[in-house]
Design a protein around this motif. Structure first.
Motif, PDB file in Angstrom:
ATOM      1  N   PRO A  56       0.837  -1.214   0.000  1.00  0.00           N
ATOM      2  CA  PRO A  56       0.000   0.000   0.000  1.00  0.00           C
ATOM      3  C   PRO A  56       0.864   1.254   0.000  1.00  0.00           C
ATOM      4  O   PRO A  56       1.753   1.406   0.837  1.00  0.00           O
ATOM      5  N   GLY A  57       0.622   2.142  -0.946  1.00  0.00           N
ATOM      6  CA  GLY A  57       1.396   3.373  -1.058  1.00  0.00           C
ATOM      7  C   GLY A  57       2.743   3.205  -1.709  1.00  0.00           C
ATOM      8  O   GLY A  57       3.520   4.157  -1.788  1.00  0.00           O
ATOM      9  N   GLY A  58       3.043   2.009  -2.183  1.00  0.00           N
ATOM     10  CA  GLY A  58       4.357   1.743  -2.764  1.00  0.00           C
ATOM     11  C   GLY A  58       4.643   2.570  -4.003  1.00  0.00           C
ATOM     12  O   GLY A  58       5.737   3.111  -4.153  1.00  0.00           O
ATOM     13  N   ILE A  59       3.674   2.667  -4.896  1.00  0.00           N
ATOM     14  CA  ILE A  59       3.876   3.426  -6.135  1.00  0.00           C
ATOM     15  C   ILE A  59       3.955   4.919  -5.838  1.00  0.00           C
ATOM     16  O   ILE A  59       4.740   5.648  -6.452  1.00  0.00           O
ATOM     17  N   LEU A  60       3.147   5.388  -4.871  1.00  0.00           N
ATOM     18  CA  LEU A  60       3.202   6.798  -4.491  1.00  0.00           C
ATOM     19  C   LEU A  60       4.575   7.148  -3.941  1.00  0.00           C
ATOM     20  O   LEU A  60       5.153   8.191  -4.268  1.00  0.00           O
ATOM     21  N   THR A  61       5.123   6.257  -3.124  1.00  0.00           N
ATOM     22  CA  THR A  61       6.459   6.488  -2.578  1.00  0.00           C
ATOM     23  C   THR A  61       7.499   6.523  -3.692  1.00  0.00           C
ATOM     24  O   THR A  61       8.407   7.353  -3.679  1.00  0.00           O
ATOM     25  N   ALA A  62       7.343   5.636  -4.663  1.00  0.00           N
ATOM     26  CA  ALA A  62       8.290   5.591  -5.775  1.00  0.00           C
ATOM     27  C   ALA A  62       8.244   6.872  -6.598  1.00  0.00           C
ATOM     28  O   ALA A  62       9.261   7.336  -7.117  1.00  0.00           O
ATOM     29  N   LYS A  63       7.060   7.463  -6.710  1.00  0.00           N
ATOM     30  CA  LYS A  63       6.898   8.695  -7.496  1.00  0.00           C
ATOM     31  C   LYS A  63       7.762   9.820  -6.937  1.00  0.00           C
ATOM     32  O   LYS A  63       8.308  10.625  -7.692  1.00  0.00           O
ATOM     33  N   TRP A  64       7.871   9.872  -5.610  1.00  0.00           N
ATOM     34  CA  TRP A  64       8.612  10.957  -4.973  1.00  0.00           C
ATOM     35  C   TRP A  64      10.006  10.529  -4.542  1.00  0.00           C
ATOM     36  O   TRP A  64      10.641  11.189  -3.742  1.00  0.00           O
ATOM     37  N   ARG A  65      10.466   9.428  -5.075  1.00  0.00           N
ATOM     38  CA  ARG A  65      11.792   8.934  -4.733  1.00  0.00           C
ATOM     39  C   ARG A  65      12.855   9.954  -5.150  1.00  0.00           C
ATOM     40  O   ARG A  65      12.868  10.438  -6.279  1.00  0.00           O
ATOM     41  N   GLY A  66      13.724  10.292  -4.234  1.00  0.00           N
ATOM     42  CA  GLY A  66      14.787  11.247  -4.534  1.00  0.00           C
ATOM     43  C   GLY A  66      14.430  12.687  -4.216  1.00  0.00           C
ATOM     44  O   GLY A  66      15.298  13.562  -4.238  1.00  0.00           O
ATOM     45  N   VAL A  67      13.154  12.975  -3.923  1.00  0.00           N
ATOM     46  CA  VAL A  67      12.745  14.333  -3.583  1.00  0.00           C
ATOM     47  C   VAL A  67      13.176  14.636  -2.149  1.00  0.00           C
ATOM     48  O   VAL A  67      12.887  13.872  -1.226  1.00  0.00           O
ATOM     49  N   THR A  68      13.883  15.722  -1.955  1.00  0.00           N
ATOM     50  CA  THR A  68      14.401  16.071  -0.638  1.00  0.00           C
ATOM     51  C   THR A  68      13.503  17.087   0.061  1.00  0.00           C
ATOM     52  O   THR A  68      12.612  17.688  -0.553  1.00  0.00           O
ATOM     53  N   LEU A  69      13.772  17.272   1.347  1.00  0.00           N
ATOM     54  CA  LEU A  69      13.031  18.287   2.098  1.00  0.00           C
ATOM     55  C   LEU A  69      13.289  19.667   1.507  1.00  0.00           C
ATOM     56  O   LEU A  69      12.391  20.514   1.477  1.00  0.00           O
ATOM     57  N   ASN A  70      14.485  19.886   0.983  1.00  0.00           N
ATOM     58  CA  ASN A  70      14.789  21.167   0.339  1.00  0.00           C
ATOM     59  C   ASN A  70      13.898  21.397  -0.880  1.00  0.00           C
ATOM     60  O   ASN A  70      13.454  22.515  -1.137  1.00  0.00           O
ATOM     61  N   ASP A  71      13.637  20.329  -1.652  1.00  0.00           N
ATOM     62  CA  ASP A  71      12.731  20.456  -2.800  1.00  0.00           C
ATOM     63  C   ASP A  71      11.348  20.896  -2.342  1.00  0.00           C
ATOM     64  O   ASP A  71      10.681  21.715  -3.000  1.00  0.00           O
ATOM     65  N   ALA A  72      10.902  20.338  -1.209  1.00  0.00           N
ATOM     66  CA  ALA A  72       9.597  20.715  -0.664  1.00  0.00           C
ATOM     67  C   ALA A  72       9.602  22.167  -0.187  1.00  0.00           C
ATOM     68  O   ALA A  72       8.624  22.900  -0.383  1.00  0.00           O
ATOM     69  N   PHE A  73      10.713  22.597   0.437  1.00  0.00           N
ATOM     70  CA  PHE A  73      10.833  23.998   0.851  1.00  0.00           C
ATOM     71  C   PHE A  73      10.708  24.926  -0.353  1.00  0.00           C
ATOM     72  O   PHE A  73       9.998  25.935  -0.311  1.00  0.00           O
ATOM     73  N   GLU A  74      11.426  24.586  -1.438  1.00  0.00           N
ATOM     74  CA  GLU A  74      11.405  25.416  -2.642  1.00  0.00           C
ATOM     75  C   GLU A  74       9.992  25.521  -3.204  1.00  0.00           C
ATOM     76  O   GLU A  74       9.532  26.602  -3.586  1.00  0.00           O
ATOM     77  N   ARG A  75       9.302  24.401  -3.258  1.00  0.00           N
ATOM     78  CA  ARG A  75       7.950  24.403  -3.814  1.00  0.00           C
ATOM     79  C   ARG A  75       6.993  25.174  -2.912  1.00  0.00           C
ATOM     80  O   ARG A  75       6.125  25.894  -3.392  1.00  0.00           O
ATOM     81  N   TYR A  76       7.175  25.033  -1.598  1.00  0.00           N
ATOM     82  CA  TYR A  76       6.318  25.761  -0.660  1.00  0.00           C
ATOM     83  C   TYR A  76       6.511  27.269  -0.829  1.00  0.00           C
ATOM     84  O   TYR A  76       5.535  28.028  -0.882  1.00  0.00           O
ATOM     85  N   LEU A  77       7.765  27.710  -0.918  1.00  0.00           N
ATOM     86  CA  LEU A  77       8.044  29.132  -1.090  1.00  0.00           C
ATOM     87  C   LEU A  77       7.424  29.662  -2.377  1.00  0.00           C
ATOM     88  O   LEU A  77       6.906  30.785  -2.423  1.00  0.00           O
ATOM     89  N   HIS A  78       7.461  28.849  -3.426  1.00  0.00           N
ATOM     90  CA  HIS A  78       6.950  29.274  -4.730  1.00  0.00           C
ATOM     91  C   HIS A  78       5.420  29.306  -4.765  1.00  0.00           C
ATOM     92  O   HIS A  78       4.829  30.230  -5.353  1.00  0.00           O
ATOM     93  N   GLU A  79       4.767  28.317  -4.156  1.00  0.00           N
ATOM     94  CA  GLU A  79       3.323  28.184  -4.291  1.00  0.00           C
ATOM     95  C   GLU A  79       2.507  28.787  -3.148  1.00  0.00           C
ATOM     96  O   GLU A  79       1.379  29.216  -3.357  1.00  0.00           O
ATOM     97  N   PHE A  80       3.076  28.820  -1.931  1.00  0.00           N
ATOM     98  CA  PHE A  80       2.271  29.213  -0.782  1.00  0.00           C
ATOM     99  C   PHE A  80       2.851  30.362   0.041  1.00  0.00           C
ATOM    100  O   PHE A  80       2.218  30.791   1.002  1.00  0.00           O
ATOM    101  N   ALA A  81       4.021  30.836  -0.293  1.00  0.00           N
ATOM    102  CA  ALA A  81       4.641  31.870   0.541  1.00  0.00           C
ATOM    103  C   ALA A  81       4.972  33.135  -0.230  1.00  0.00           C
ATOM    104  O   ALA A  81       5.888  33.873   0.127  1.00  0.00           O
ATOM    105  N   GLN A  82       4.225  33.392  -1.294  1.00  0.00           N
ATOM    106  CA  GLN A  82       4.489  34.591  -2.090  1.00  0.00           C
ATOM    107  C   GLN A  82       4.302  35.862  -1.270  1.00  0.00           C
ATOM    108  O   GLN A  82       5.018  36.847  -1.463  1.00  0.00           O
ATOM    109  N   ASP A  83       3.300  35.856  -0.367  1.00  0.00           N
ATOM    110  CA  ASP A  83       3.023  37.043   0.437  1.00  0.00           C
ATOM    111  C   ASP A  83       3.523  36.900   1.869  1.00  0.00           C
ATOM    112  O   ASP A  83       3.142  37.673   2.752  1.00  0.00           O
TER     113      ASP A  83
END
Length: 351
Positions: A56-83
Motif C-alpha cells: 500500500p502506497g508503494g507506487i506513491l512512494t516511488a513517485k517521490w523517490r529522490g525528492v528532498t526536504l529542500n525540494d519541498a521547501f522550494e515548492r512551498y516558497l513558490h506556491e504558498f509563501a508569495q506574500d
C-alpha cells in the motif's frame, strides 16, 4: 512483471537492464528501470522492487523517490509563501542550508528531526528559535502531504516534536517586558530634534511618529497605512487597514479609538497634494532610523514595537478597563493583551 534485457557495451562486455512497468486503471502507468553488470543482480532487484511497489502506497512512494526536504521547501516558497513576511521566508531559507534539507522527504525520521534540533541547540540557539525551525518543517511536511500527496510520515514528525518539547529543546519565547524609561525617550527625542534641524526637509518626522506610536499603540506598518479618509474627527476614531491578525493577512480593516494626544499629532501633519496617507513613509525606513538612533544614544534592547507595549501599559495606568483598552489597541483577546501589560504602580491613576 519485470523485463530483463541483455545489452552489449562498447568494450564487448554485457550489462542487464531490469525494467518494471505497472499498469493502473484510470491512472498513468508506473515505470522504472535499473542496469546491473550481472543478470542475477538484475533479477534480484526486480523481484524486490515489485514486492515493494505492490505494498500500500508503494507506487506513491516511488513517485517521490529522490525528492528532498529542500525540494519541498522550494515548492512551498513558490506556491504558498508569495506574500509571506520577510522573517518567515528567512527562516525557511536558513533551513535550506542545514543538513536536514538534503534528507529525502519520504525517509525523514523523528531521529533526524531531533538531531537537527540538538545541533541547533548546541550552536547556542534558544529553544524559541529552534521551535521556529520545527514549526516550518511541520508546515512544509503537512503541505506536502495534503497538497502534493507526498508520502510524508507525519506521525514521526509529531513524535519528534513531542519529545523535543518535553526535553526543553523547543519552547515559546519569553514574554517581553521592555518599556522605555522617561530618560530614554527624552534622549531619543533630543536626537531626533537635532537631526531635524540639520536636514529639516529630508528626514522622516521621527519624533512625531514615535509619539504617535505611544499615543495610539499602532505598529509602524499600520501607522504608514492610515489615510485622511480613515479619520473621524467627531468620534475620535480612525480605521487601520490590514490590521495584524494571526490568520488573516489582508482585508482585516478595523476601527480604533484615538487618544487626544494621538489626534493632536495627526492634526499637525502636512497634507501633501496627491497623497492620501497621513504618514506617507516607508515602515522599513522608520525601523532603520529607529535602530540607528537607539544605537547612537547608547540605548540597548529597545525596539520600535516596544512603543506599542508602552502605549498599552499607559492606558491601563490611566485607569482604562480591559474592554476599553482593546478599543485603542485592537488586541484580539485578553490573553494576548496581558503580555503587553507591565504597569508602573507609581503611575496608576487613583479613583
Amino acid at each position: 512483471m519485470a523485463t530483463i534485457r541483455k545489452r552489449r557495451k562498447k568494450d564487448g562486455s554485457f550489462s542487464y537492464m531490469a525494467q518494471i512497468r505497472i499498469a493502473r486503471c484510470g491512472q498513468p502507468d508506473h515505470s522504472e528501470s535499473r542496469t546491473f553488470p550481472k543478470k542475477a543482480m538484475a533479477e534480484e532487484w526486480a523481484k524486490r522492487r515489485e514486492l515493494e511497489l505492490m505494498q500500500p502506497g508503494g507506487i506513491l512512494t516511488a513517485k517521490w523517490r529522490g525528492v528532498t526536504l529542500n525540494d519541498a521547501f522550494e515548492r512551498y516558497l513558490h506556491e504558498f509563501a508569495q506574500d509571506a513576511g520577510c522573517s518567515k521566508r528567512m527562516t525557511i531559507q536558513q533551513l535550506q542550508r542545514f543538513p536536514i534539507a538534503r534528507v529525502k522527504i519520504n525517509e525523514l525520521s523523528s531521529e533526524q528531526i531531533t538531531e537537527h534540533a540538538v545541533m541547533r541547540k548546541n550552536s547556542g540557539v534558544k529553544p524559541a528559535t529552534v521551535n521556529q525551525d520545527i514549526v516550518w518543517i511541520g508546515i512544509t511536511l503537512k503541505t506536502a502531504a495534503a497538497a502534493w500527496k507526498m508520502p510524508v510520515n507525519l506521525n514521526d514528525f509529531e513524535a519528534a516534536k513531542l519529545l523535543l518539547r518535553s526535553k526543553g529543546l523547543i519552547g515559546s519565547p519569553a514574554a517581553r517586558s521592555r518599556r522605555p524609561t522617561d530618560a530614554e525617550l527624552e534622549k531619543i527625542r533630543a536626537y531626533f530634534r537635532r537631526s531635524q534641524r540639520i536636514r529639516p526637509t529630508a528626514l522622516i518626522p521621527m519624533e512625531d511618529i514615535m509619539d504617535f506610536a505611544i499615543a495610539s499603540s499602532r505598529r509602524r506598518e499600520e501607522i504608514t497605512r492610515i489615510q485622511w479618509t480613515d479619520l473621524d474627527d467627531e468620534a475620535m476614531t480612525c480605521w487601520v487597514r490590514d490590521a495584524k491578525h494571526p490568520r488573516q493577512k489582508w482585508g482585516n480593516h478595523k476601527r480604533f479609538k484615538l487618544t487626544h494626544d494621538a489626534m493632536a499629532i495627526i492634526k499637525r501633519q502636512p497634507r501633501a497634494a496627491g497623497e492620501d496617507r497621513i504618514f506617507p513613509y516607508n515602515p522599513k525606513s522608520i525601523g532603520t532610523r529607529w535602530q540607528a538612533t537607539t544605537a547612537a544614544c547608547g540605548i540597548e534592547d529597545l525596539r520600535f514595537h516596544d512603543l506599542r507595549h508602552e502605549a498599552t501599559s499607559r492606558l491601563f495606568e490611566a485607569g482604562y478597563e480591559i474592554v476599553e483598552v482593546q478599543q485603542f489597541t485592537l488586541h484580539e483577546s485578553w490573553d494576548v493583551l496581558k503580555r503587553y501589560t507591565h504597569l508602573n504602580p507609581e503611575k496608576l491613576v487613583l479613583r
